[in-house]
Design a protein around this motif. Structure first.
Motif, PDB file in Angstrom:
ATOM      1  N   ILE A 216      21.246  47.843  43.827  1.00  0.00           N
ATOM      2  CA  ILE A 216      22.270  46.805  44.037  1.00  0.00           C
ATOM      3  C   ILE A 216      23.124  46.647  42.785  1.00  0.00           C
ATOM      4  N   LEU A 217      22.513  46.658  41.621  1.00  0.00           N
ATOM      5  CA  LEU A 217      23.256  46.528  40.366  1.00  0.00           C
ATOM      6  C   LEU A 217      24.205  47.705  40.172  1.00  0.00           C
ATOM      7  N   VAL A 218      23.722  48.921  40.435  1.00  0.00           N
ATOM      8  CA  VAL A 218      24.568  50.107  40.292  1.00  0.00           C
ATOM      9  C   VAL A 218      25.750  50.039  41.263  1.00  0.00           C
ATOM     10  N   LEU A 219      25.501  49.656  42.498  1.00  0.00           N
ATOM     11  CA  LEU A 219      26.583  49.520  43.477  1.00  0.00           C
ATOM     12  C   LEU A 219      27.588  48.459  43.045  1.00  0.00           C
ATOM     13  N   ALA A 220      27.093  47.358  42.520  1.00  0.00           N
ATOM     14  CA  ALA A 220      27.995  46.290  42.071  1.00  0.00           C
ATOM     15  C   ALA A 220      28.873  46.768  40.918  1.00  0.00           C
ATOM     16  N   VAL A 221      28.259  47.467  39.965  1.00  0.00           N
ATOM     17  CA  VAL A 221      29.032  48.000  38.837  1.00  0.00           C
ATOM     18  C   VAL A 221      30.076  48.992  39.344  1.00  0.00           C
TER      19      VAL A 221
ATOM     20  N   ILE B  28      32.823  46.823  41.376  1.00  0.00           N
ATOM     21  CA  ILE B  28      33.599  45.933  40.501  1.00  0.00           C
ATOM     22  C   ILE B  28      34.357  46.753  39.466  1.00  0.00           C
ATOM     23  N   GLY B  29      33.692  47.778  38.905  1.00  0.00           N
ATOM     24  CA  GLY B  29      34.341  48.617  37.904  1.00  0.00           C
ATOM     25  C   GLY B  29      35.578  49.318  38.435  1.00  0.00           C
ATOM     26  N   ALA B  30      35.556  49.669  39.720  1.00  0.00           N
ATOM     27  CA  ALA B  30      36.696  50.364  40.319  1.00  0.00           C
ATOM     28  C   ALA B  30      37.970  49.530  40.237  1.00  0.00           C
ATOM     29  N   PHE B  31      37.842  48.234  40.309  1.00  0.00           N
ATOM     30  CA  PHE B  31      39.035  47.383  40.303  1.00  0.00           C
ATOM     31  C   PHE B  31      39.637  47.213  38.914  1.00  0.00           C
ATOM     32  N   PHE B  32      38.962  47.752  37.898  1.00  0.00           N
ATOM     33  CA  PHE B  32      39.528  47.777  36.559  1.00  0.00           C
ATOM     34  C   PHE B  32      40.213  49.119  36.276  1.00  0.00           C
ATOM     35  N   LEU B  33      40.100  50.038  37.221  1.00  0.00           N
ATOM     36  CA  LEU B  33      40.738  51.343  37.096  1.00  0.00           C
ATOM     37  C   LEU B  33      42.149  51.287  37.676  1.00  0.00           C
ATOM     38  N   PRO B  34      43.028  52.193  37.256  1.00  0.00           N
ATOM     39  CA  PRO B  34      44.405  52.184  37.764  1.00  0.00           C
ATOM     40  C   PRO B  34      44.479  52.399  39.276  1.00  0.00           C
ATOM     41  N   LYS B  35      45.438  51.699  39.910  1.00  0.00           N
ATOM     42  CA  LYS B  35      45.675  51.883  41.347  1.00  0.00           C
ATOM     43  C   LYS B  35      46.386  53.205  41.611  1.00  0.00           C
ATOM     44  N   GLU B  36      47.123  53.681  40.622  1.00  0.00           N
ATOM     45  CA  GLU B  36      47.911  54.894  40.809  1.00  0.00           C
ATOM     46  C   GLU B  36      47.364  56.018  39.943  1.00  0.00           C
ATOM     47  N   THR B  37      47.315  57.191  40.532  1.00  0.00           N
ATOM     48  CA  THR B  37      46.927  58.395  39.808  1.00  0.00           C
ATOM     49  C   THR B  37      48.166  59.261  39.654  1.00  0.00           C
TER      50      THR B  37
END
Length: 177
Positions: free
Chosen positions: A12-17, A20-29
């Motif tokens: 659960i912790l790994v999935l949460a990271v 949640i971590g994905a939303f700190f990454l850029p929306k555009e590549t």
């Protein structure tokens, strides 16, 4: 506490990271590569504006000699389309349509890779003395998809070398090397 409860909490912790971590990454590549070609833009542009002409320098088509290519009724410029189908994992399937063409300096295509998503690719040709700086790039909106955002971190390493190889092929073709 049992081992299974600890394993469950760690998962659960790994999935949460991950989520949640994905939303700190850029929306555009975005990925881009450039090369100088010893020719005027007017001599280079037809090789990118005519999708059938891209067969001569594409970095992907040589990987699968069995790739199926289909072209639309418009031969080049805005409205020109190409569909490809391949079982090769580095070629895949999809379609491309030229959506902007300003000869001889700019071309933009809409790419659809089916389940793999969509992207916009472009070519910018800028005169530099007797040569032309050709930039080939793409952008993709990863939206709120956590998997696409994480994958975006790897796109430069996955696509960049292919773009560089394609530009080198284009340079050799145009310069007659």
């Amino acid at each position: 506490m049992s081992v299974l409860k600890w394993i469950f909490r760690i998962v659960i912790l790994v999935l949460a990271v991950f989520l949640i971590g994905a939303f700190f990454l850029p929306k555009e590549t975005s990925v881009a590569r450039s090369i100088a070609i010893d020719a005027p833009a007017e001599e280079i542009f037809p090789h990118v504006a005519n999708l059938k002409a891209t067969e001569a320098w594409s970095p992907w088509l040589s990987r699968d000699p069995e790739v199926q290519l289909t072209y639309g009724d418009v031969a080049e410029g805005v409205g020109a389309t190409m569909t490809w189908a391949s079982d090769h994992p580095q070629v895949g399937s999809g379609n491309m349509e030229i959506v902007e063409a300003t000869a001889p300096s700019h071309l933009k295509t809409a790419l659809d890779f089916g389940d793999m998503g969509t992207a916009m690719a472009y070519f910018d040709l800028v005169a530099q003395g007797d040569a032309t700086q050709v930039t080939w790039g793409f952008t993709s909106d990863n939206g709120n998809n956590p998997m696409l955002r994480w994958m975006g971190l790897m796109m430069d390493g996955w696509v960049g070398p292919d773009y560089q190889k394609g530009l080198e092929n284009l340079k050799n073709l145009v310069e007659g090397a």
